[in-house]
Scaffold this motif. Structure first.
Motif, PDB file in Angstrom:
ATOM      1  N   ARG A 119      23.189 -34.110 -14.535  1.00 48.80           N
ATOM      2  CA  ARG A 119      24.470 -33.460 -14.775  1.00 48.80           C
ATOM      3  C   ARG A 119      25.030 -33.805 -16.157  1.00 48.80           C
ATOM      4  N   ALA A 120      24.948 -35.075 -16.529  1.00 50.19           N
ATOM      5  CA  ALA A 120      25.499 -35.488 -17.819  1.00 50.19           C
ATOM      6  C   ALA A 120      24.711 -34.883 -18.976  1.00 50.19           C
ATOM      7  N   GLU A 121      23.390 -34.860 -18.848  1.00 50.79           N
ATOM      8  CA  GLU A 121      22.557 -34.293 -19.915  1.00 50.79           C
ATOM      9  C   GLU A 121      22.770 -32.790 -20.019  1.00 50.79           C
ATOM     10  N   ALA A 122      22.929 -32.120 -18.872  1.00 51.31           N
ATOM     11  CA  ALA A 122      23.168 -30.681 -18.885  1.00 51.31           C
ATOM     12  C   ALA A 122      24.486 -30.353 -19.564  1.00 51.31           C
ATOM     13  N   SER A 144      16.009 -30.273 -23.843  1.00 50.90           N
ATOM     14  CA  SER A 144      15.396 -31.013 -22.754  1.00 50.90           C
ATOM     15  C   SER A 144      15.750 -30.439 -21.389  1.00 50.90           C
ATOM     16  N   VAL A 145      16.841 -29.659 -21.328  1.00 46.11           N
ATOM     17  CA  VAL A 145      17.268 -29.067 -20.056  1.00 46.11           C
ATOM     18  C   VAL A 145      17.170 -27.550 -20.073  1.00 46.11           C
ATOM     19  N   PHE A 146      17.560 -26.909 -21.175  1.00 48.99           N
ATOM     20  CA  PHE A 146      17.660 -25.451 -21.219  1.00 48.99           C
ATOM     21  C   PHE A 146      16.794 -24.864 -22.327  1.00 48.99           C
ATOM     22  N   GLU A 147      16.348 -23.606 -22.078  1.00 48.59           N
ATOM     23  CA  GLU A 147      15.640 -22.837 -23.092  1.00 48.59           C
ATOM     24  C   GLU A 147      16.240 -21.434 -23.169  1.00 48.59           C
ATOM     25  N   VAL A 148      16.462 -20.972 -24.390  1.00 45.18           N
ATOM     26  CA  VAL A 148      16.964 -19.620 -24.632  1.00 45.18           C
ATOM     27  C   VAL A 148      16.194 -19.037 -25.807  1.00 45.18           C
ATOM     28  N   SER A 149      15.763 -17.789 -25.683  1.00 44.46           N
ATOM     29  CA  SER A 149      14.957 -17.196 -26.743  1.00 44.46           C
ATOM     30  C   SER A 149      15.431 -15.783 -27.048  1.00 44.46           C
TER      31      SER A 149
END
Length: 262
Positions: A119-122, A144-149
């Motif tokens: 939760r904290a990293e997100a 490290s948590v999300f990817e957007v392209s």
């Protein structure tokens, strides 16, 4: 100092979105500056919960002046791209009155659904991603948590208030992306309303974490007495959020109708 009503969106009365919208309309008429809602999916022992974004959309359509927003939305539970789209839509619908409150969230909104995200990293990564998506630029993000392209949204300015347990979580996460801070401080008997001296220290910690010197410092849990307002303003507090300690719907309506303590 600005004053806002801050209420949960669950339970027999407050879980009814029409009740919350009516309360927001009454708050605006009584001179309050803002109307903010807790944001939860699961409330232990209480199955009646109103979705914060649907409710705030109705509030925006029925009001014209009060600031409004969720305090706080978890960017691990509500994915940053969905939050960005919701925030963009609500900001346009409200005519620029949305403030986006974000935080790490609480386990009760994650564990029943098998979520394993940090939760904290997100939150730390997600705030910057939301800001990027709302900038109008094409976003390429590999975190490290999300990817957007290759995603591009319309540019919409949405101020962000970051939440955190103070002083436990100093430095404040994502402060460099924030327009303000919404701390939570708890003692043995629950929420503690910070003194002016503590509020000044909190602001210093927020600025040291990368927050703007002129950013909002938002306290909740009041109300603050009129004689104390000058001390809080001198400490840098810009907003006081409260439900007046009301126990039940009728007490809260009476408190709202009386207007803020200016």
């Amino acid at each position: 100092m600005r004053y806002a009503i801050y209420v949960p969106g669950f339970g027999p009365s407050f879980g009814d979105p029409s009740v919350l919208v009516s309360l927001a309309v009454e708050a605006e008429a009584a001179g309050w500056d803002g109307f903010f809602l807790w944001d939860h999916v699961v409330v232990p022992g209480e199955p009646v919960v109103a979705d914060v974004w649907v409710t705030l959309g109705a509030v925006a359509a029925r009001t014209s002046r009060v600031r409004l927003g969720p305090l706080v939305t978890s960017l691990g539970r509500r994915r940053p791209w969905k939050v960005a789209l919701e925030a963009s839509t609500l900001q346009r619908l409200s005519g620029g009155r949305l403030v986006l409150g974000v935080g790490a969230g609480v386990p009760q909104d994650f564990s029943p659904f098998g979520e394993r995200v940090s939760r904290a990293e997100a939150m730390s990564e997600g705030v910057g991603l939301v800001r990027a998506l709302l900038s109008g630029a094409e976003v390429e993000h590999r975190g490290s948590v999300f990817e957007v392209s290759g995603v591009r949204f319309a540019p919409v300015d949405v101020p962000v208030w970051v939440g955190g347990a103070w002083p436990r979580s100093v430095p404040f996460r994502a402060a460099e992306h924030a327009a303000g801070v919404v701390p939570a401080t708890f003692g043995p008997e629950g929420l503690v309303v910070l003194s002016p001296a503590d509020a000044a220290r909190l602001k210093a910690d927020f600025v040291a974490s990368g927050g703007p010197e002129g950013g909002d410092v938002v306290l909740w849990g009041g109300p603050v007495l009129p004689v104390e307002v000058a001390e809080y303003e001198a400490a840098g507090v810009t907003w006081m959020l409260t439900d007046g300690g009301a126990r039940g719907w009728e007490e809260l309506r009476s408190f709202v109708a009386a207007g803020p303590l200016r």
